[in-house]
Design an enzyme around this catalytic site. Structure first.
Site, short mmCIF file in Angstrom:
data_model
loop_
_atom_site.label_atom_id
_atom_site.label_comp_id
_atom_site.label_asym_id
_atom_site.label_seq_id
_atom_site.Cartn_x
_atom_site.Cartn_y
_atom_site.Cartn_z
N ASP A 456 0.85 -1.18 0.00
CA ASP A 456 0.00 0.00 0.00
C ASP A 456 0.89 1.24 0.00
O ASP A 456 2.08 1.16 0.30
CB ASP A 456 -0.88 -0.03 1.26
CG ASP A 456 -1.98 1.02 1.20
OD1 ASP A 456 -2.24 1.54 0.11
OD2 ASP A 456 -2.56 1.32 2.26
N LYS A 584 -17.29 15.50 -0.11
CA LYS A 584 -15.88 15.53 -0.50
C LYS A 584 -15.48 14.11 -0.87
O LYS A 584 -16.06 13.13 -0.36
CB LYS A 584 -15.00 16.06 0.63
CG LYS A 584 -14.92 15.14 1.83
CD LYS A 584 -14.03 15.70 2.93
CE LYS A 584 -13.97 14.71 4.10
NZ LYS A 584 -13.21 15.22 5.23
N ASP A 790 -2.46 -1.70 6.24
CA ASP A 790 -2.77 -1.32 7.61
C ASP A 790 -4.26 -1.08 7.84
O ASP A 790 -4.67 -0.86 8.97
CB ASP A 790 -2.00 -0.05 7.99
CG ASP A 790 -2.28 1.12 7.05
OD1 ASP A 790 -3.08 0.94 6.11
OD2 ASP A 790 -1.70 2.20 7.26
N ASP A 794 -7.61 -3.78 3.64
CA ASP A 794 -6.48 -4.60 3.21
C ASP A 794 -6.59 -6.06 3.68
O ASP A 794 -5.84 -6.92 3.22
CB ASP A 794 -5.16 -4.03 3.75
CG ASP A 794 -4.86 -2.66 3.18
OD1 ASP A 794 -5.09 -2.46 1.98
OD2 ASP A 794 -4.40 -1.78 3.94
#
Length: 1176
Positions: A456, A584, A790, A794
């Site tokens: 990542d 957003k 993390d 994942d």
């Protein structure tokens, strides 16, 4: 009748409430109470955790879903804990009968258990009163919770919030498992045969009493060594896991603090968010889009929503309960702790959980195969040479059996299993010291074999410390610190569009604070790095608390990886209404739902010119490696959305089109220190590092070039540089590629092969599903895949990967649960250190095996001379065992501390199982051959083979040409025991040692006047005249000397002594020769491991005691009169071993040069245009 029933229900409900209040005072005694007059009948919990209560209005039995719990306790058996049934009040007699009927149709658990939980049937106020806790259900973050004094008192009364460890397999059973391994069984059988021989001839085989006892004793000792090491390694791994205790956030005295989950008490107010593991059983009184994964308890694969309202009677289906051990997969919520430790649902059903049997690692399989092959060879050789020896030794059964046992014991490296366990344990401890924590020993070897590392970006390669850098609002570009139009002008927070950016940054957020009673600058923000960066920036220009209180939030949809945006609606008035929508998220997603754009505080139609300017700004921001977010708003019209309008996520009764685009904000997340160098080391080691991120492709590529993950040009870069159409660029012209997540779903097999053929790969805008697919595709090509991550998103890829690697500091509980390895310092460079340690342990293990089995050749050769020549048996079974489990074990274990031959040598070698086009083709061909398919000629459909065909297929394959072709097919990879190792041990250095030992023995015998001719002649007549025994007749040598019985036994004793000592001395030289796999065995590195010398000294002391202590001569047939001058012969052969190893290495370097070249220039970390920011 109905009235009485209702009255009984009310009475029982009141009693239940009283019981709960009593439980708060003394939980354990309340749970164990079994003699209450109105207690409900105990319900038997079945192995598959299922519905524990049948709803009253359901007249028919409900099928209980068979669901296996997934909470695993490694290598531990099921504990026999009492589990109690639900003691809820409103169950009628008819329902109890239904439950009993259901139970009778399922497999019952060993014990009947009581399960008392009914808080889900009560109101929030009732639960708060019962647990004496102060909460605010409207503004949960302002709840006071317990005070510290209450928490300390309850912790003292009820104990820590930990589960009683499950019952482990008894140590005696574990010891017997070690005792009855293949090698030890062979030793014990040999010991039993010794006693049988003693019973046949008590006089002639008197020594067999000791030999049999020693053989069996050695088997027990070997098992004891293995048992001790396994217990020790288990304790070490358990201590490693204790280094990362689960933590949680609680509200105490109005402050949100992080504590260890073990210190939770009933009544604590817990805050749980996405990625957290629920630390205890909670009663939820506030939730925001909260969903939990209950699969560990109920087996339901779909996340279950959590609300403060509940309509279910079954506690496992209650929407206002969260259970210990379950995972929060989205949203957040507040809950009151109602059960802790063994009293939680998890604690009560833990007795029904059992870990699945783990698959053996590739290295373990290789060792097992090697052990089986060696054991088979040993047994076959023992049988064959027993038949030969029986005839040669004039059908002397006793003598020939002793010889066969010698052959058997000589072939078997008895100390190998213990050596492997010790080496892996020491490596795990060393990796922990370098901030790499492995959950089991298999992770040690897997890490060193990795060929592809999918990582990542945020938090792994970068620091996860977001800082706002640029703002594009109202069609103007701003720096976060100065106006871009005028370099010397101060940043103006009142500029057009800036105030809207600030409002959205603060209001469209889910960030929490550790406390609210201190100035904003002193607060710790509990949120992700992006929101933290936005809030820190915006709060510099406006009063955060005043703004949030002035415009309260009335509706929210949190960010998720599918929509890639977050939405909130606030009570903020405007000219047309009372409500304002803020959103957003990913710029391309936000732009799609906008039809207007803010310009000078006015909304104007969004035109193609605006979009072109947007593309230009977006590319500029992303190309600097910044994370870019888009902001938009919608002023909700009052006639459609009045102030009291109720928004509903399921109904989607809120607008998601025709929004007003406000602008873009870029945040910089700088790379971590040491990442560039770590990626360079991986590249040199032949490990491919690919980035898999949710960021924009331009952002991902820019970061990739900053950290040297991407060095070459992509297809688009070549097209731009050469001014050619991108379609004309050939596949062989570029080596780097950036793939968007929306492309992953449509890629064909050929396109996947093309992508993985490129040297540098970045996957951007990916979802968890895409990441999982990438891992599967890489594994399908033969890659050993490591995945770092993390976040909760994942975890699927972490579980699927050969080695999942999670972060300790920034990692979520979900990712730590899924991973097999944890980086304690969150540093990507630690992963590379772990890879180096994994490669080192494989290298040292190979050296240890190479060294250990070398002595088998002299042992077997000496035993064969007993049959072929024949000569006396110069190496008895007991002495062979004392070699294997005596000095050899001491010396072999010292390899565990061997450093690499050169400082960077290990990380310049290719992976031991590299992935090449040839290996991919071979892998797929073998997979096709293993699973033959039949096709219907008429329909063309595949026909599944019958079960009988599937059973006999493994037995038929060894008789096919393809099976043998695969066995002898040349492979690029390196295995633990290969042809080079076997040649070294058995054919080259083993033969040298055998010649040296045999020559030493004949020199010693000759010094006593016994020539080789005499020795052969005496052995042929030994069965008639008992030569070389205490009852031997005098023998006249070829030189006319007469040798008495005492002289014969003394000569034999000294010959046996020099054989034993010769193997030791030559093996010490071989120890240092084996240390050099790629270099000549001379140099500074030969002295880098002082334990080699300590082991050699201990081995010599052991041998000297065995030979030069007179009391031991009788038992082992040695002689303390052996002159030290005879040591010079094996010492000379030892020196020759080093010389031969030097010549061998030099010749192999000429024929097959080792990959130990100097640093590649392009990988030296010079500054580049991508790593040094250009001045404006």
């Amino acid at each position: 009748m109905s009235t009485n029933k209702e009255e009984n229900k009310e009475e029982i409900k009141e009693e239940t409430k009283e019981k709960i209040e009593e439980k708060i005072v003394d939980n354990s005694s309340s749970i164990e109470r079994e003699n209450e007059s109105k207690e409900i009948e105990i319900v038997e919990i079945v192995e598959n955790v299922s519905e524990l209560i049948v709803p009253e209005n359901d007249e028919k039995n409900e099928n209980i879903q068979s669901t296996h719990t997934k909470i695993q306790f490694t290598e531990q058996e099921k504990p026999e804990r009492a589990i109690k049934a639900i003691s809820t009040a409103e169950i009628s007699t008819h329902e109890a009968i239904n439950i009993s009927k259901i139970e009778s149709e399922t497999t019952p658990s060993p014990k009947k258990r009581k399960f008392d939980i009914d808080e889900h049937l009560h109101t929030i106020e009732e639960i708060a009163d019962l647990y004496h806790v102060n909460i605010n259900s409207d503004k949960p973050s302002e709840s006071r919770g317990l005070n510290q004094e209450q928490a300390d008192r309850l912790l003292q009364e009820h104990g820590p919030n930990v589960l009683t460890p499950p019952k482990k397999k008894h140590p005696i059973l574990k010891f017997f498992e070690r005792l009855f391994t293949l090698f030890n069984i062979l030793l014990m059988v040999a010991g039993v045969l010794m006693y049988i021989l003693y019973l046949i001839d008590r006089v002639g085989n008197k020594a067999n009493v000791y030999l049999g006892a020693i053989l069996i004793g050695v088997a027990i000792l070997n098992a004891a060594i293995e048992f001790y090491q396994l217990q020790k390694s288990a304790a070490i791994l358990e201590s490693f896991l204790n280094m990362i205790p689960q933590k949680c956030y609680v509200l105490r005295e109005g402050k949100l603090i992080q504590i260890q989950a073990s210190t939770l008490v009933q009544g604590d107010v817990v805050f749980a968010r996405m990625g957290d593991k629920i630390p205890a059983d909670l009663f939820v009184f506030a939730a925001n889009d909260m969903k939990v994964d209950n699969s560990s308890l109920t087996g339901e694969s779909e996340p279950q929503e959590r609300l403060k309202k509940n309509t279910q009677r079954n506690p496992l289906e209650a929407t206002n309960l969260c259970f210990n051990g379950t995972l929060v997969v989205s949203g957040e919520g507040f809950g009151i702790v109602i059960r802790t430790g063994d009293h939680t649902v998890l604690g009560q059903i833990a007795g029904l959980t059992a870990g699945e049997e783990k698959n053996k690692s590739p290295l373990a399989k290789e060792i097992d195969d090697f052990v089986k092959i060696i054991a088979s060879i040993a047994i076959i050789c023992a049988i064959i040479f027993f038949g030969i020896g029986f005839e040669v030794n004039n059908k002397n059964f006793s003598l020939t059996i002793g010889f066969a046992i010698s052959i058997l014991v000589a072939w078997v490296p008895e100390g190998l299993p213990a050596t492997v366990t010790v080496l892996l344990t020491i490596a795990a401890k060393r990796m922990a010291a370098r901030n790499v924590l492995v959950k089991d020993l298999q992770g040690v070897e897997t890490l060193g074999a990795i060929t592809l590392l999918a990582t990542d970006k945020t938090g792994t390669l970068t620091r996860n410390q977001m800082t706002v850098t640029n703002i594009w609002a109202s069609l103007n570009m701003y720096s976060a610190f100065r106006n871009a139009q005028n370099e010397n002008a101060a940043f103006d927070p009142k500029g057009p569009g800036i105030q809207e950016i600030i409002n959205i940054s603060l209001l469209c957020s889910r960030a929490k604070f550790d406390r609210n009673d201190v100035p904003f600058a002193e607060r710790q923000i509990l949120g992700d790095a992006t929101e933290t960066g936005l809030i820190r920036f915006a709060a510099q220009h406006v009063d955060y608390d005043e703004l949030v209180n002035e415009y309260p939030k009335v509706f929210e949809i949190p960010f998720n990886s599918d929509t890639k945006w977050a939405l909130t609606i606030h009570r903020k008035s405007h000219d047309n209404g009372k409500l304002t929508l803020y959103i957003k998220g990913a710029p391309e997603r936000i732009l799609q739902i906008c039809s207007t754009i803010l310009s000078e505080n006015e909304s104007i139609p969004l035109t193609s010119e605006h979009k072109a300017r947007y593309d230009e700004v977006y590319e500029f921001m992303a190309s600097k490696g910044h994370r870019v977010l888009a902001f938009a708003q919608f002023l909700l019209p009052g006639d459609q959305y009045p102030e009291d309008f109720v928004f509903n996520k399921e109904e989607k009764n809120f607008p998601l089109d025709n929004l007003c685009f406000i602008g873009l904000v870029s945040l910089e997340d700088p790379p971590k220190h040491g990442v560039r160098e770590a990626i360079g080391r991986c590249r040199r080691a032949g490990i491919r590092v690919i980035m898999v991120t949710g960021d924009h492709p331009l952002t991902a590529e820019a970061i990739g070039r900053k950290i040297n993950l991407m060095l070459y040009e992509t297809k688009s870069m070549i097209a731009k540089r050469t001014d050619r159409p991108i379609e004309s660029i050939g596949e062989d012209e570029y080596s780097s590629i950036v793939i968007k997540g929306d492309q992953v779903d449509t890629l064909t097999d050929a396109e996947w092969d093309l992508i993985f053929s490129k040297q540098e790969i970045i996957f951007a805008r990916t979802s968890p599903r895409h990441k999982l697919e990438i891992v599967k595709r890489a594994q399908g090509m033969g890659h050993i895949v490591g995945v770092t991550g993390d976040g909760v998103n994942d975890s699927p890829a972490l579980k699927k990967a050969d080695l999942g690697i999670s972060m300790n500091l920034s990692g979520s509980d979900v990712s730590k649960e899924a991973a097999a390895m944890i980086l304690m310092d969150d540093n990507f460079a630690s992963t590379v250190n772990g890879i180096e340690e994994g490669r080192l342990i494989f290298s040292n293990l190979k050296k240890s095996i190479q060294y250990t089995i070398t002595h088998s050749t002299p042992e077997v050769a000496i035993s064969l001379l007993f049959v072929v020549v024949p000569i006396p048996l110069l190496l008895t079974p007991i002495l062979i065992l004392l070699i294997d489990l005596g000095f050899e074990l001491c010396l072999a274990l010292t390899y565990a501390w061997d450093p690499p031959e050169s400082r960077t040598g290990l990380m310049k070698l290719n992976p031991r199982k590299p992935v090449t086009p040839a290996s991919v083709e071979r892998l797929r061909r073998r997979a096709f051959n293993r699973t033959p398919t039949l096709t219907d000629l008429k329909t063309g459909e595949k026909v599944q083979p019958s079960k009988f065909s599937q059973i006999i297929q493994p037995f038929k394959r060894p008789f096919t040409h393809s099976w043998w072709s695969e066995k002898f097919e040349k492979q690029e990879g390196e295995v633990l025991v290969d042809g080079n190792l076997l040649s070294w041990s058995y054919l080259e250095f083993g033969v040298i040692e055998a010649v040296g030992c045999i020559l030493s023995a004949f020199v010693v015998l000759n010094s006593h006047g016994l020539t080789p001719y005499d020795v052969r002649a005496m052995q042929k007549l030994s069965s008639e005249r008992n030569y070389f025994t205490d009852r031997a007749e005098p023998y006249t040598t070829i030189n006319g000397e007469v040798k008495t019985a005492s002289e014969q036994t003394e000569a034999l004793g000294q010959a046996v002594s020099i054989i034993y000592l010769g193997i030791l001395i030559e093996q010490i030289f071989n120890l240092f020769a084996c240390k050099a796999r790629y270099r000549i065995p001379f140099g500074k590195f030969m002295f880098a491991n002082p334990r080699n010398f300590i082991g050699a000294a201990l081995g010599l002391c052991f041998a000297m005691i065995l030979i030069y202590v007179p009391a031991l001569n009788v038992v082992f047939g040695t002689s303390y009169k052996l002159s030290p001058k005879f040591w010079l012969i094996p010492i000379g052969f030892g020196i020759f071993i080093l010389i031969y190893a030097t010549l061998r290495t030099l010749i192999l370097k000429k024929l097959r040069p080792a990959n130990m070249s100097d640093d590649i220039k392009e990988l030296i970390m010079y500054p580049t245009i991508h790593s040094v920011e250009r001045k404006v």
